[in-house]
Design a protein around this motif. Structure first.
Motif, short mmCIF file in Angstrom:
data_model
loop_
_atom_site.label_atom_id
_atom_site.label_comp_id
_atom_site.label_asym_id
_atom_site.label_seq_id
_atom_site.Cartn_x
_atom_site.Cartn_y
_atom_site.Cartn_z
N MET A 174 37.96 29.92 36.70
CA MET A 174 36.76 29.19 36.29
C MET A 174 36.66 29.09 34.76
SD MET A 174 35.32 28.02 38.95
CE MET A 174 37.00 27.71 39.44
N LEU A 175 37.04 30.16 34.06
CA LEU A 175 37.08 30.10 32.59
C LEU A 175 38.08 29.05 32.12
CD1 LEU A 175 36.98 33.87 31.60
CD2 LEU A 175 35.29 32.14 30.98
N ASN A 178 36.71 25.51 32.80
CA ASN A 178 35.63 25.20 31.86
C ASN A 178 36.18 24.93 30.46
OD1 ASN A 178 32.77 24.98 31.16
ND2 ASN A 178 33.17 26.82 29.95
N THR A 179 37.17 25.72 30.05
CA THR A 179 37.77 25.51 28.73
C THR A 179 38.50 24.18 28.67
OG1 THR A 179 38.01 27.90 28.50
CG2 THR A 179 39.27 26.54 27.00
N ARG A 181 37.85 21.54 30.41
CA ARG A 181 36.80 20.52 30.40
C ARG A 181 36.25 20.37 28.99
NH1 ARG A 181 31.59 20.52 30.10
NH2 ARG A 181 31.47 22.77 30.24
N SER A 182 36.03 21.48 28.31
CA SER A 182 35.51 21.43 26.94
C SER A 182 36.47 20.75 26.00
CB SER A 182 35.22 22.86 26.44
OG SER A 182 34.25 23.47 27.23
#
Length: 187
Positions: A174-175, A178-179, A181-182
């Motif tokens: 998940m990290l 999310n990274t 995506r960022s």
């Protein structure tokens, strides 16, 4: 690759039991540890703005000199050779994971690479590909890395039944997502 992906890929490649799992995780994070420590110190102790940290300090000779040591193919290769010579599964997993980490960094850093052949050379390879910079194919690389990371998590889930490990791998996944995506949103 982002650090969570390095941890997952290293664990999947070299973490076959409890001892080698911890060693692989250690090897997966060590090449990035100095960056985290330097950024933490600059940001929270010295109160230096992000823009100075990532546009100046990151590229400074002092910081790059530190990164050259913990990202050296020469040093990591020597540790791998020692692990193989001693027939130490943990040391081999540690070094193998570190080499996978810096090998992927070597291939996926365009203008933010490291001197991977220290102490023999301070040459820095500028890859045509980047895991974060859309100007260097990150919009293609990111989804491929996400898929590789997901496959590695599935391998790890099948290999390691304890729920603690499974939750840790899921959290890292998940990290990573999310990274990625960022990076796409900001770069």
């Amino acid at each position: 690759m982002n650090t969570p992906a390095h941890l997952i890929v290293g664990a999947a490649a070299f973490g076959h039991d409890r001892k080698t799992m911890w060693a692989a995780i250690g090897g997966g994070i060590l090449p990035d540890l100095s960056l985290y420590l330097l950024v933490f110190w600059a940001m929270f102790v010295q109160q230096i703005p992000d823009s100075v940290i990532f546009n100046q300090l990151y590229f400074s000779d002092a910081w790059q000199g530190i990164f050259a040591v913990d990202n050296s193919f020469i040093l990591w290769g020597a540790v791998l050779g020692l692990g193989l010579y001693l027939t130490s599964g943990a040391l081999t997993a540690f070094a193998g994971s570190g080499l996978v980490h810096i090998g992927s960094d070597f291939l996926l850093h365009h203008d933010d690479g490291r001197a991977h052949f220290w102490p023999l050379s301070d040459w820095v390879f500028e890859s045509p590909f980047s895991y974060w910079d859309s100007g260097h194919h990150a919009l293609w690389i990111g989804p491929i890395l996400a898929l590789v990371t997901l496959v590695c998590v599935v391998v790890l889930w099948r290999r390691h039944a304890p729920w603690g490990w499974r939750l840790a791998f899921f959290a890292l996944l998940m990290l990573e997502v999310n990274t990625l995506r960022s990076w796409v949103l900001y770069f």
